[in-house]
Scaffold this active site. Structure first.
Site, short mmCIF file in Angstrom:
data_model
loop_
_atom_site.label_atom_id
_atom_site.label_comp_id
_atom_site.label_asym_id
_atom_site.label_seq_id
_atom_site.Cartn_x
_atom_site.Cartn_y
_atom_site.Cartn_z
N HIS A 117 40.11 -29.05 86.39
CA HIS A 117 39.72 -30.44 86.64
C HIS A 117 41.02 -31.27 86.68
O HIS A 117 42.00 -30.91 86.01
CB HIS A 117 38.84 -30.88 85.46
CG HIS A 117 38.22 -32.23 85.56
ND1 HIS A 117 38.92 -33.39 85.33
CD2 HIS A 117 36.96 -32.62 85.85
CE1 HIS A 117 38.11 -34.44 85.46
NE2 HIS A 117 36.91 -34.00 85.78
N ASP A 194 40.83 -26.79 77.91
CA ASP A 194 39.98 -27.89 78.32
C ASP A 194 38.54 -27.40 78.15
O ASP A 194 38.03 -26.65 78.97
CB ASP A 194 40.27 -28.25 79.79
CG ASP A 194 39.26 -29.24 80.35
OD1 ASP A 194 38.29 -29.58 79.63
OD2 ASP A 194 39.42 -29.65 81.52
N GLN A 197 33.46 -28.54 79.34
CA GLN A 197 32.19 -27.90 79.75
C GLN A 197 31.81 -26.76 78.80
O GLN A 197 30.67 -26.30 78.84
CB GLN A 197 32.31 -27.34 81.18
CG GLN A 197 32.64 -28.37 82.24
CD GLN A 197 31.49 -29.34 82.51
OE1 GLN A 197 30.33 -29.08 82.18
NE2 GLN A 197 31.82 -30.48 83.09
N LYS A 220 29.18 -35.31 77.15
CA LYS A 220 28.66 -34.14 77.85
C LYS A 220 27.82 -33.26 76.91
O LYS A 220 27.40 -32.17 77.28
CB LYS A 220 29.81 -33.31 78.44
CG LYS A 220 30.56 -34.04 79.56
CD LYS A 220 31.57 -33.13 80.20
CE LYS A 220 32.61 -33.87 81.00
NZ LYS A 220 32.14 -34.40 82.27
N CYS A 360 36.44 -33.85 91.02
CA CYS A 360 37.76 -34.01 90.37
C CYS A 360 38.50 -32.68 90.31
O CYS A 360 39.14 -32.36 89.28
CB CYS A 360 37.63 -34.61 88.97
SG CYS A 360 36.88 -36.22 88.95
N1 PLP Z 1 37.58 -31.33 82.17
C1 PLP Z 1 36.45 -30.87 82.73
C2 PLP Z 1 36.30 -29.40 82.97
C3 PLP Z 1 35.43 -31.76 83.05
O1 PLP Z 1 34.31 -31.31 83.60
C4 PLP Z 1 35.61 -33.14 82.79
C5 PLP Z 1 34.58 -34.11 83.19
O2 PLP Z 1 33.85 -33.92 84.12
C6 PLP Z 1 36.81 -33.55 82.19
C7 PLP Z 1 37.77 -32.62 81.90
C8 PLP Z 1 37.06 -34.99 81.87
O3 PLP Z 1 36.20 -35.41 80.85
P1 PLP Z 1 36.11 -36.96 80.45
O4 PLP Z 1 35.80 -37.69 81.73
O5 PLP Z 1 34.98 -37.01 79.46
O6 PLP Z 1 37.40 -37.35 79.88
#
Ligand code: PLP
Length: 404
Positions: A117, A194, A197, A220, A360
């Site tokens: 992401h 990260d 998910q 989430k 993203c």
């Molecule tokens: N990393 C992953 C794999 C994500 O799916 C997301 C959000 O969709 C993020 C990071 C970013 O999360 P946040 O927008 O809650 O900071």
């Protein structure tokens, strides 16, 4: 089939019958979470760590209880290793800037992956630029997995940090984090996961996972927006400088300099998300009342059904592993001749909410050779009927575009 259909009634937003298949972007909140936040705001709210009065003490206790609950949830022995931040993005930026600017220099390498992401790509690009370190990416195989052979050939003593997703938000792929971490550690590199998910769907124990830093978001996992977690092993946090300065993160301040408060407070400058912490605590209680093992089982049963039924729709390609091995409940798809945005609009007309776009993850989209996908992602409140509605919508899209 794991039947969690009774849970739907706990989610007021779903009362209108929407087939909500966008929990990968943000999940819905159950009544116990909404009520916990409301009750706290009405009875116990004040700023934390500041007042000597009873309300502030009670508020501080609730905030710190949330920290202890998170620690217990992810198997961290020491609650001080749990830092409350705005979300995964802030957690990853804290590591990139707080650890990266302190510990990286020219000649060092940062190793990430092709399937990240933007939140786990862009901060590292910024820090590479500032430090002179090089940023490399472990490639994806043609069957949407991380290329572990390539990883082994890329790692070396100049790699100082390996940063990898725990579960891709586009593909559902779950890279073998433990193996990645063990290899990285053998070469003396730090490991960031990260887990935006991963933590909402899979029981994570930080000791078993083997990472040094873990990032995830409350929104989430049935909790509110505005709060997330950076967990770090104490020795890794000790190598990290605060990313933000301000109130409550200091031990002492003069006009020219400051010293830092203890960990975790040095990483929590300013007023933290207090009501949100209470909601996050309630969300974890709710998830645990179901059981993380059952949640994952349920996600995977729905994924298996979706892979079969969606895959049977002519012209539809699944963009991700087409089996349930080492993957989560995220199913991305493209339909020949129909743009993902049109597909999502047609699905919405049938009451099915999916995400369409690049999610993203533009470099991953380029790697896959697609501009966008439509993505269905599952959570505790989803049922087989939601997938049937999705499949009906996909067939309807084909009809509307004149395809049989
Ligand atoms: N990393 C992953 C794999 C994500 O799916 C997301 C959000 O969709 C993020 C990071 C970013 O999360 P946040 O927008 O809650 O900071």
């Amino acid at each position: 089939m794991t039947d969690l259909s009774h849970l739907k009634a706990d989610f007021p937003v779903l009362e209108n019958g929407v087939h909500f298949l966008d929990s990968g972007a943000s999940s819905q909140k159950p009544i116990p979470v909404l009520e916990a936040m409301d009750r706290f705001a009405r009875t116990s709210y004040a700023n934390v760590h500041r007042g000597a009065y009873k309300l502030s003490v009670a508020s501080t206790e609730a905030y710190e209880a949330a920290r202890r609950r998170v620690a217990e949830f992810i198997g961290a022995d020491n609650p001080s290793e749990v830092i409350f931040v705005r979300g995964t993005t802030t957690a990853l930026n804290t590591v990139a800037f707080g650890w990266g600017l302190e510990n990286l220099q020219e000649g060092d390498r940062i190793l990430s992956t092709e399937i990240e992401h933007h939140a786990n790509l862009v901060p590292w690009q910024m820090v590479a630029k500032r430090t002179g370190a090089t940023l490399d990416h472990i490639p994806m195989t043609d069957d949407f997995r991380l290329d572990m052979e390539a990883y082994e050939s890329m790692i070396g003593p100049d790699v100082k940090i390996v940063t990898v997703t725990g579960m891709s938000n586009v593909l559902g792929t779950m890279p073998p984090v433990r193996q990645i971490a063990d290899i990285a550690h053998r070469h003396g590199a730090r490991v960031v996961v990260d887990a935006a998910q991963l933590v909402p769907h899979v029981r994570v124990n930080v000791s078993d996972l083997g990472a040094d830093f873990l990032a995830f978001s409350s929104h989430k996992m049935l909790g509110p927006t505005g709060i997330g977690v950076l967990w770090g092993r104490m020795d890794a946090l000790e190598e990290t400088e605060p990313f933000e300065g301000g109130g409550e993160m200091i031990s002492d301040v003069t006009l020219q300099s400051a010293t830092w408060a203890e960990i975790p407070h040095r990483f929590e400058a300013g007023t933290p998300p207090i009501i949100e912490a209470v909601g996050f605590h309630a969300a974890i209680d709710y998830l645990e009342s179901i059981g993380m093992e059952k949640i994952f089982e349920h996600d995977m049963e729905l994924t298996e059904i979706a892979l079969q039924r969606v895959g049977d729709v002519p012209g539809v390609s699944i963009q991700g592993p087409n089996n349930t091995i080492d993957r989560g409940g995220v199913v991305s798809m493209t339909m020949e001749g129909v743009h993902a945005h049109d597909l999502a609009t047609i699905l919405d007309e049938g009451g099915v909410a999916v995400r369409a776009g690049h999610h993203c993850a533009k470099p991953l989209m380029n790697r896959m050779g697609v501009a966008a996908t439509a993505r269905a992602s599952f959570y505790v409140y989803n049922t087989e009927q939601d997938i049937d509605a999705l499949v009906t919508g996909l067939r309807r899209a084909r009809e509307l575009f004149g395809m049989s």
